[in-house]
Write a protein that holds these residues in place. Structure first.
Motif, PDB file in Angstrom:
ATOM      1  N   PRO A   1       0.805  -1.165   0.069  1.00 11.31           N
ATOM      2  CA  PRO A   1      -0.104  -0.096   0.000  1.00 11.31           C
ATOM      3  C   PRO A   1       0.852   1.176  -0.053  1.00 11.31           C
ATOM      4  O   PRO A   1       1.875   1.226   0.658  1.00 11.31           O
ATOM      5  N   THR A   2       0.481   2.342  -0.671  1.00 11.60           N
ATOM      6  CA  THR A   2       1.085   3.498  -0.720  1.00 11.60           C
ATOM      7  C   THR A   2       0.516   4.521   0.229  1.00 11.60           C
ATOM      8  O   THR A   2       1.120   5.385   0.529  1.00 11.60           O
ATOM      9  N   GLY A   3      -0.764   4.345   0.461  1.00 13.89           N
ATOM     10  CA  GLY A   3      -1.538   5.232   1.464  1.00 13.89           C
ATOM     11  C   GLY A   3      -1.153   5.048   2.715  1.00 13.89           C
ATOM     12  O   GLY A   3      -0.221   3.830   3.192  1.00 13.89           O
ATOM     13  N   PRO A   4      -1.981   5.427   4.005  1.00 16.35           N
ATOM     14  CA  PRO A   4      -1.742   5.144   5.187  1.00 16.35           C
ATOM     15  C   PRO A   4      -2.386   3.700   5.561  1.00 16.35           C
ATOM     16  O   PRO A   4      -3.229   3.415   4.934  1.00 16.35           O
ATOM     17  N   LEU A   5      -1.860   3.018   6.705  1.00 12.11           N
ATOM     18  CA  LEU A   5      -2.202   1.851   6.948  1.00 12.11           C
ATOM     19  C   LEU A   5      -3.809   2.055   7.468  1.00 12.11           C
ATOM     20  O   LEU A   5      -4.143   3.218   8.313  1.00 12.11           O
ATOM     21  N   PRO A   6      -4.558   0.939   7.428  1.00 15.12           N
ATOM     22  CA  PRO A   6      -5.893   0.978   7.931  1.00 15.12           C
ATOM     23  C   PRO A   6      -5.852   0.767   9.469  1.00 15.12           C
ATOM     24  O   PRO A   6      -4.885   0.389   9.995  1.00 15.12           O
ATOM     25  N   LYS A   7      -6.932   1.429  10.002  1.00 12.19           N
ATOM     26  CA  LYS A   7      -6.958   1.415  11.684  1.00 12.19           C
ATOM     27  C   LYS A   7      -7.061  -0.103  11.882  1.00 12.19           C
ATOM     28  O   LYS A   7      -8.035  -0.868  11.465  1.00 12.19           O
ATOM     29  N   ALA A   8      -6.154  -0.543  12.821  1.00 13.99           N
ATOM     30  CA  ALA A   8      -6.375  -1.976  13.381  1.00 13.99           C
ATOM     31  C   ALA A   8      -7.363  -2.113  14.650  1.00 13.99           C
ATOM     32  O   ALA A   8      -7.428  -0.996  15.346  1.00 13.99           O
TER      33      ALA A   8
ATOM     34  N   GLN B   1       1.704  -7.277   2.365  1.00 18.19           N
ATOM     35  CA  GLN B   1       0.358  -7.637   2.423  1.00 18.19           C
ATOM     36  C   GLN B   1      -0.122  -8.719   1.890  1.00 18.19           C
ATOM     37  O   GLN B   1       0.198  -8.990   0.615  1.00 18.19           O
ATOM     38  N   GLY B   2      -1.019  -9.403   2.554  1.00 17.04           N
ATOM     39  CA  GLY B   2      -1.506 -10.755   2.088  1.00 17.04           C
ATOM     40  C   GLY B   2      -0.948 -12.102   2.409  1.00 17.04           C
ATOM     41  O   GLY B   2      -1.004 -13.049   2.237  1.00 17.04           O
ATOM     42  N   GLY B   3       0.248 -12.020   3.341  1.00 15.60           N
ATOM     43  CA  GLY B   3       1.223 -13.045   3.627  1.00 15.60           C
ATOM     44  C   GLY B   3       0.618 -13.651   4.636  1.00 15.60           C
ATOM     45  O   GLY B   3      -0.336 -12.854   5.403  1.00 15.60           O
TER      46      GLY B   3
ATOM     47  N   VAL C   1      -2.487  -8.059   7.078  1.00 17.07           N
ATOM     48  CA  VAL C   1      -3.579  -7.380   6.342  1.00 17.07           C
ATOM     49  C   VAL C   1      -3.151  -6.013   5.440  1.00 17.07           C
ATOM     50  O   VAL C   1      -3.443  -5.845   4.438  1.00 17.07           O
ATOM     51  N   ALA C   2      -2.180  -5.294   6.123  1.00 22.56           N
ATOM     52  CA  ALA C   2      -1.412  -4.161   5.370  1.00 22.56           C
ATOM     53  C   ALA C   2       0.023  -3.919   5.730  1.00 22.56           C
ATOM     54  O   ALA C   2       0.184  -4.131   6.940  1.00 22.56           O
ATOM     55  N   GLN C   3       0.723  -3.356   4.884  1.00 24.29           N
ATOM     56  CA  GLN C   3       2.061  -3.243   5.326  1.00 24.29           C
ATOM     57  C   GLN C   3       2.618  -1.951   4.525  1.00 24.29           C
ATOM     58  O   GLN C   3       2.370  -1.982   3.321  1.00 24.29           O
TER      59      GLN C   3
ATOM     60  N   GLU D   1       5.913   2.447   7.317  1.00 22.48           N
ATOM     61  CA  GLU D   1       5.341   2.895   8.585  1.00 22.48           C
ATOM     62  C   GLU D   1       5.321   1.705   9.629  1.00 22.48           C
ATOM     63  O   GLU D   1       5.756   1.619  10.922  1.00 22.48           O
ATOM     64  N   GLY D   2       4.901   0.456   9.243  1.00 24.61           N
ATOM     65  CA  GLY D   2       4.746  -0.749   9.964  1.00 24.61           C
ATOM     66  C   GLY D   2       3.854  -1.759   9.400  1.00 24.61           C
ATOM     67  O   GLY D   2       3.715  -1.645   8.121  1.00 24.61           O
ATOM     68  N   ALA D   3       3.227  -2.544   9.968  1.00 18.26           N
ATOM     69  CA  ALA D   3       2.095  -3.390   9.755  1.00 18.26           C
ATOM     70  C   ALA D   3       0.798  -3.608  10.331  1.00 18.26           C
ATOM     71  O   ALA D   3       1.069  -3.494  11.687  1.00 18.26           O
ATOM     72  N   VAL D   4      -0.228  -3.850   9.793  1.00 21.86           N
ATOM     73  CA  VAL D   4      -1.397  -4.408  10.528  1.00 21.86           C
ATOM     74  C   VAL D   4      -1.437  -5.861  10.412  1.00 21.86           C
ATOM     75  O   VAL D   4      -1.520  -6.565   9.230  1.00 21.86           O
TER      76      VAL D   4
END
Length: 300
Positions: free
Chosen positions: A210-217, A271-273, A286-288, A291-294
């Motif tokens: 993802p190039t945008g901000p991470l989704p809220k966990a 993402q998706g792993g 979920v997303a990475q 900045e980090g990962a959800v």
């Protein structure tokens, strides 16, 4: 008794006979007057030989990269600012990645058919012997040793990896003695300076990032919510997570997330792993991004 005129005619004939010999050809002659043979032109190399030489260049380059990466990893684990208290985990990761890389080169060299050039085949056999020797040793190195002496075990493996240099004379040296090999070397694009495989070949299954901000966990950064094995958390730095009784060390990176336990290391490409530990626990990226990962932990 010969007359003077007859002698002149005979002398002229001798001059014509000597001077006219070979006059109708383009052959060069040496100081004795003998014709010099012209060198036969080099035949174009076969497609099979060009492919063989290209494959050898690929594996030689792979070993060169492996030596550089191994040296950098050893330097990192020797630097307390980089490895810190997680040195043994870094060593476990190193010991999981390095044998696989050596095995890949061994498999490629094993599958390489004879080139038809004896000296080149001897080079391939000698290199394969070196690689196989290191691969066999690394297969016997237990990951648990990293917990006892992280720096020592990595230093020992690195020493063996650094020994994986091409036997002499190497491929480039052999081309100076064999015109066919030299021609194949020039035609093999993998042997060109600065050659790199195209992006698709290097990463046949690119991972979306993802190039945008991470989704809220759902559980934010509260990793304690994972204790029952069900949670969705945001991870922005290395952290221990205990989920369903299993301790997992999670390290987010720019393009991957690494999950480490005392007995295994799994590195997912973003993402998706999915990482799975039998029927006890599963982790999904979920997303990475940088900045980090959800991460979502569940019980399979």
């Amino acid at each position: 008794m010969f007359r003077r005129g007859s002698v002149a005619v005979v002398a002229a004939g001798l001059i014509l006979a000597v001077g006219g010999c070979g006059g109708g050809t383009d052959e060069k002659a040496d100081a004795s007057g003998r014709a010099l043979a012209q060198p036969a032109p080099t035949r174009p190399p076969s497609g099979e030989l060009v492919e063989w030489v290209g494959d050898m260049c690929v594996q030689t380059s792979a070993l060169e990269d492996l030596r550089a990466e191994s040296a950098a990893d050893l330097q990192q684990i020797r630097n307390p600012d980089e490895a810190g208290s997680d040195a043994h985990l870094f060593a476990v990761s190193y010991l999981s990645r390095t044998p696989s890389a050596v095995d890949d080169v061994e498999s490629a060299l094993t599958e390489l058919d004879p080139s038809g050039v004896p000296a080149a085949d001897r080079l391939r056999n000698a290199l394969l012997k070196k690689v196989k020797g290191v691969a066999d040793h690394l297969d016997e190195v237990p990951l648990i040793d990293a917990a006892v002496d992280a720096e020592g075990i990595v230093a020992d493996v690195d020493k063996r990896v650094q020994s994986l240099t091409p036997p002499q004379p190497d491929l480039l040296a052999l081309t100076k003695k064999d015109p066919q090999l030299a021609a194949a070397y020039q035609r093999a694009e993998q042997c060109s300076p600065g050659w790199n495989p195209d992006e698709e070949a290097a990463s046949p299954t690119p991972t979306p990032t993802p190039t945008g901000p991470l989704p809220k966990a759902a559980d934010g950064k509260n990793t304690d919510a994972c204790s029952d094995g069900e949670c969705e958390v945001l991870v922005t730095s290395p952290v221990w997570i205990t989920a369903n009784g299993m301790d997992v060390h999670v390290t987010p990176g720019d393009g991957s997330v690494t999950f480490e336990t005392p007995s295994a290391v799994m590195r997912l490409g973003g993402q998706g792993g999915v990482a799975k530990w039998g029927d006890d626990l599963k982790a999904t990226v979920v997303a990475q991004n940088k900045e980090g990962a959800v991460l979502k932990f569940t019980i399979p």
